[in-house]
Write a protein that holds these residues in place. Structure first.
Motif, PDB file in Angstrom:
ATOM      1  N   LYS A  45       0.836  -1.204   0.000  1.00 61.54           N
ATOM      2  CA  LYS A  45       0.000   0.000   0.000  1.00 61.54           C
ATOM      3  C   LYS A  45       0.871   1.255   0.000  1.00 61.54           C
ATOM      4  CE  LYS A  45      -3.676  -2.595   0.426  1.00 61.54           C
ATOM      5  NZ  LYS A  45      -4.643  -2.758  -0.676  1.00 61.54           N
ATOM      6  N   TYR A  49       0.034   9.152   3.779  1.00 63.92           N
ATOM      7  CA  TYR A  49      -1.368   9.289   4.173  1.00 63.92           C
ATOM      8  C   TYR A  49      -1.675  10.767   4.326  1.00 63.92           C
ATOM      9  CZ  TYR A  49      -5.435   9.065   7.330  1.00 63.92           C
ATOM     10  OH  TYR A  49      -6.663   9.225   7.913  1.00 63.92           O
ATOM     11  N   ARG A  67       2.299   6.689   6.596  1.00 63.73           N
ATOM     12  CA  ARG A  67       1.197   5.834   7.033  1.00 63.73           C
ATOM     13  C   ARG A  67       1.657   4.887   8.137  1.00 63.73           C
ATOM     14  NH1 ARG A  67      -0.431   0.851   5.495  1.00 63.73           N
ATOM     15  NH2 ARG A  67       0.972   0.829   3.694  1.00 63.73           N
ATOM     16  N   ALA A  71      -4.519  -0.186   5.926  1.00 68.79           N
ATOM     17  CA  ALA A  71      -5.120   0.540   4.806  1.00 68.79           C
ATOM     18  C   ALA A  71      -6.596   0.876   5.049  1.00 68.79           C
ATOM     19  CB  ALA A  71      -4.949  -0.255   3.524  1.00 68.79           C
ATOM     20  N   ASP A  72      -7.343  -0.025   5.683  1.00 71.51           N
ATOM     21  CA  ASP A  72      -8.779   0.198   5.929  1.00 71.51           C
ATOM     22  C   ASP A  72      -9.007   0.674   7.363  1.00 71.51           C
ATOM     23  OD1 ASP A  72      -7.914  -2.208   6.965  1.00 71.51           O
ATOM     24  OD2 ASP A  72      -9.765  -3.297   6.501  1.00 71.51           O
ATOM     25  N   ASP A  74     -10.318   3.331   8.848  1.00 74.28           N
ATOM     26  CA  ASP A  74     -11.612   3.882   9.289  1.00 74.28           C
ATOM     27  C   ASP A  74     -12.604   2.772   9.609  1.00 74.28           C
ATOM     28  OD1 ASP A  74     -10.644   6.436   8.989  1.00 74.28           O
ATOM     29  OD2 ASP A  74     -11.479   6.712   6.979  1.00 74.28           O
ATOM     30  N   GLU A  75     -12.642   1.754   8.753  1.00 75.36           N
ATOM     31  CA  GLU A  75     -13.552   0.631   8.981  1.00 75.36           C
ATOM     32  C   GLU A  75     -13.152  -0.161  10.228  1.00 75.36           C
ATOM     33  OE1 GLU A  75     -12.113   1.400   6.179  1.00 75.36           O
ATOM     34  OE2 GLU A  75     -13.757   1.876   4.788  1.00 75.36           O
ATOM     35  N   VAL A  76     -11.851  -0.339  10.406  1.00 69.29           N
ATOM     36  CA  VAL A  76     -11.353  -1.072  11.576  1.00 69.29           C
ATOM     37  C   VAL A  76     -11.720  -0.334  12.858  1.00 69.29           C
ATOM     38  CG1 VAL A  76      -9.262  -1.798  12.811  1.00 69.29           C
ATOM     39  CG2 VAL A  76      -9.478  -2.222  10.360  1.00 69.29           C
ATOM     40  N   ARG A 102      -5.719  -0.099  14.803  1.00 69.96           N
ATOM     41  CA  ARG A 102      -5.414   0.277  13.428  1.00 69.96           C
ATOM     42  C   ARG A 102      -3.911   0.346  13.153  1.00 69.96           C
ATOM     43  NH1 ARG A 102      -8.254   5.947  13.366  1.00 69.96           N
ATOM     44  NH2 ARG A 102      -7.163   5.977  15.369  1.00 69.96           N
TER      45      ARG A 102
END
Length: 207
Positions: A45, A49, A67, A71-72, A74-76, A102
């Motif tokens: 990735k 960021y 970073r 990568a995900d 916000d969802e985590v 995260r």
């Protein structure tokens, strides 16, 4: 420093200091950032960021970081907070988590040493940030932030809050640090904060 000298520094000298230091650090920072970016890219990735933050006079800008999260992210975070009420309360109070799911293993290292902040020197060079100032708040945090002095300054890579008890204070307490810095703002103050920053980085207390 007299009031008039302090005023000149606020309006002109602070910006000159920012640009001079960034240009002096440019080559070593680019080399270190390149090495760190290659390590971060191991998961396939992007190593960088960006996130919208609130700057001088409330203007929104894109803040750069290396970073340190998955990568995900916000969802985590959303799933974790939904499943953990205690973590949700900690997030609502502090806008950060001591045990953040995260953050990657390498990300934890660069956050402890604050190396993830190195790309923000670009934000300083473009005038969106300063070396010393209040920590940039997210757009979603404006309603939670109780102070006004923040909006009269460029946010900083380091500052009073960043070199104090940042990991132990609530989000609302940051406003008092920003107010104190605004009152104390001077060349002497900024040089002292920059010197303290080196000590904080060596202690590796960030998270």
């Amino acid at each position: 420093m007299s009031i008039s000298e302090s005023g000149v520094y606020r309006t002109q000298g602070k910006r000159v200091l920012d640009v001079m230091i960034v240009l002096l650090l440019a080559l070593p920072v680019l080399l270190v950032t390149a090495v760190l970016a290659l390590c971060i890219m191991a998961d396939g990735k992007s190593p960088f960021y960006t996130q919208s933050r609130v700057g001088l006079n409330g203007r929104v800008f894109r803040m750069w970081k290396l970073r340190s999260m998955v990568a995900d992210a916000d969802e985590v975070l959303s799933a974790y907070l939904a499943a953990n009420p205690e973590a949700k309360a900690e997030w609502d109070r502090d806008q950060k988590l001591k045990n953040d799911p995260r953050i990657t293993k390498f990300g934890r290292l660069i956050r402890m040493t604050s190396l993830d902040e190195l790309p923000q020197l670009l934000n300083v060079l473009t005038g969106e940030m300063s070396l010393v100032g209040p920590r940039p708040i997210m757009c979603s945090q404006r309603a939670l932030y109780p102070g006004t002095e923040y909006y009269a300054m460029r946010p900083g890579i380091t500052g009073y809050w960043q070199t104090s008890i940042r990991n132990e204070s609530s989000f609302r307490q940051r406003a008092s640090y920003d107010a104190d810095y605004y009152a104390d703002l001077s060349l002497r103050t900024d040089l002292k904060v920059i010197a303290r920053t080196f000590a904080v980085v060596l202690k590796a207390t960030g998270h």
